[in-house]
Design an enzyme around this catalytic site. Structure first.
Site, PDB file in Angstrom:
ATOM      1  N   LYS A  87      -9.447  -1.020  44.954  1.00 29.11           N
ATOM      2  CA  LYS A  87      -8.282  -1.321  45.798  1.00 29.11           C
ATOM      3  C   LYS A  87      -8.426  -0.767  47.208  1.00 29.11           C
ATOM      4  O   LYS A  87      -7.581  -0.031  47.701  1.00 29.11           O
ATOM      5  CB  LYS A  87      -6.998  -0.803  45.148  1.00 29.11           C
ATOM      6  CG  LYS A  87      -6.686  -1.513  43.837  1.00 29.11           C
ATOM      7  CD  LYS A  87      -5.286  -1.250  43.346  1.00 29.11           C
ATOM      8  CE  LYS A  87      -5.016  -1.909  42.018  1.00 29.11           C
ATOM      9  NZ  LYS A  87      -5.833  -1.431  40.899  1.00 29.11           N
TER      10      LYS A  87
HETATM   11  O1  LIG Z   1      -5.773  -4.579  40.616  1.00 30.43           O
HETATM   12  C1  LIG Z   1      -5.559  -4.262  39.439  1.00 30.43           C
HETATM   13  O2  LIG Z   1      -6.467  -4.273  38.634  1.00 30.43           O
HETATM   14  C2  LIG Z   1      -4.173  -3.981  39.035  1.00 30.43           C
HETATM   15  C3  LIG Z   1      -3.199  -4.580  39.786  1.00 30.43           C
HETATM   16  C4  LIG Z   1      -1.872  -4.574  39.318  1.00 30.43           C
HETATM   17  O3  LIG Z   1      -0.993  -5.204  39.897  1.00 30.43           O
HETATM   18  N1  LIG Z   1      -1.572  -3.911  38.182  1.00 30.43           N
HETATM   19  C5  LIG Z   1      -2.546  -3.249  37.448  1.00 30.43           C
HETATM   20  O4  LIG Z   1      -2.209  -2.708  36.397  1.00 30.43           O
HETATM   21  N2  LIG Z   1      -3.842  -3.219  37.904  1.00 30.43           N
HETATM   22  C6  LIG Z   1      -4.888  -2.452  37.164  1.00 30.43           C
HETATM   23  O5  LIG Z   1      -5.069  -3.080  35.885  1.00 30.43           O
HETATM   24  C7  LIG Z   1      -5.281  -2.108  34.863  1.00 30.43           C
HETATM   25  C8  LIG Z   1      -4.183  -2.223  33.833  1.00 30.43           C
HETATM   26  O6  LIG Z   1      -4.425  -1.354  32.771  1.00 30.43           O
HETATM   27  P1  LIG Z   1      -3.647  -1.434  31.378  1.00 30.43           P
HETATM   28  O7  LIG Z   1      -2.201  -1.359  31.693  1.00 30.43           O
HETATM   29  O8  LIG Z   1      -4.156  -0.225  30.634  1.00 30.43           O
HETATM   30  O9  LIG Z   1      -4.059  -2.727  30.712  1.00 30.43           O
HETATM   31  C9  LIG Z   1      -5.334  -0.761  35.577  1.00 30.43           C
HETATM   32  O10 LIG Z   1      -6.695  -0.505  35.895  1.00 30.43           O
HETATM   33  C10 LIG Z   1      -4.547  -0.985  36.860  1.00 30.43           C
HETATM   34  O11 LIG Z   1      -4.997  -0.156  37.909  1.00 30.43           O
END
Ligand SMILES: O=C(O)c1cc(=O)[nH]c(=O)n1[C@@H]1O[C@H](COP(=O)(O)O)[C@@H](O)[C@H]1O
Length: 279
Positions: free
Chosen positions: A97
């Protein structure tokens, strides 16, 4: 010249299904896996995920922060993870990011998108909130390297709305503006552009947005944040075919057993496949 990221991603999605598994070595997951919260634990965790899933998922998304928290030795594990995953045939989307003024953005781009960089990845998550134009050095280098970007447009977290739903003087909100920039970036690209948007799977009906950006839509939020594969058609509508759903903790919590990790990823992949066919 390297085939553009969008074409490579399209093929991987068609062959393997669109699931993206996040490599997010939370301290709590290391403990649940019976590992120490140190560099050795980090290395074992990441290697296990790559070995378990690199022949079946389209994309891995390592989350850089979980590696950076161990300093340079953690970053060395991240480098190895990226290289091993790519060597094993998966695409790697580096979730770092990044976003800064253009001249500094150029250095972030060098770090992740220059082909001979130790952290070179197939794609990188970037934040456009210093202005979409500030991303231009990353866009230029990504094109040169056959890499891609995923630009935060409508994020999965509830706080995102205060920035992304803000309405501009022209009546369009900020998130929609980012989608429009990406659609312009991907114009004419076949079979899919290399410049994707991040659009949370948690956001409910997005029919007021034009998601037709001719590029991939990374959809985090499936699993631990409460969205399910069955929600995807209702969120993404006609754009469903370009959605790359990300699951991190929802899969990772099944480790360290390799067959349990595989079974969990297969379950999500199956549910996504049936959501796509009904969507
Ligand atoms: O850019 C991302 O990956 C991201 C954007 C977003 O809007 N929301 C989001 O959860 N993420 C990333 O997606 C992953 C979600 O993880 P879980 O919630 O464990 O499935 C994490 O690595 C967050 O940093």
């Amino acid at each position: 010249m390297t085939e553009p990221f969008g074409a490579r991603l399209r093929r991987a999605m068609d062959e393997r299904g669109p699931l993206c598994v996040g490599i997010d070595p939370h301290a709590s997951l290391l403990t649940e896996w019976g590992l120490d919260d140190n560099v050795a634990g980090l290395e074992r965790f990441s290697r296990t995920v790559v070995e378990a899933l690199s022949d079946r998922v389209a994309v891995f998304k390592p989350q850089s922060a979980f590696f950076e928290r161990f300093g340079s030795r953690g970053v060395a594990v991240l480098e190895k993870t990226v290289q091993e995953a790519r060597a094993a045939g998966a695409l790697v989307l580096m979730d770092a990011k990044r976003g800064d003024i253009g001249s500094t953005m150029a250095a972030y781009a060098e770090a992740f998108l220059r082909k001979d960089s130790p952290l070179f990845s197939d794609a990188l998550t970037v934040s456009p909130y210093l202005g979409y134009g500030s991303l231009s050095p990353a866009i230029v280098l990504a094109r040169e390297s056959g890499a891609g970007l995923f630009v935060l447009a409508l994020t999965s977290n509830p706080e995102g709305g205060e920035v992304q739903h803000a309405v501009r003087a022209d009546g369009r909100n900020v998130g929609a503006t980012m989608l429009a920039h990406l659609a312009a970036e991907n114009t004419g690209e076949e079979p899919l552009g290399s410049f994707g948007a991040v659009v949370g799977a948690t956001l409910g009906d997005l029919s007021s947005y034009d998601l037709d950006i001719n590029g991939p839509l990374l959809a985090p939020g499936v699993g631990a944040q409460g969205a399910t594969p069955a929600d995807l058609p209702g969120v993404f509508g006609a754009a469903i075919g370009n959605v790359v759903p990300n699951v991190s903790r929802g899969v990772l919590r099944h480790g360290p057993d390799v067959s349990a990790l595989r079974a969990s990823a297969e379950r999500f992949a199956d549910e996504i496949r049936s959501a796509l066919s009904t969507g």
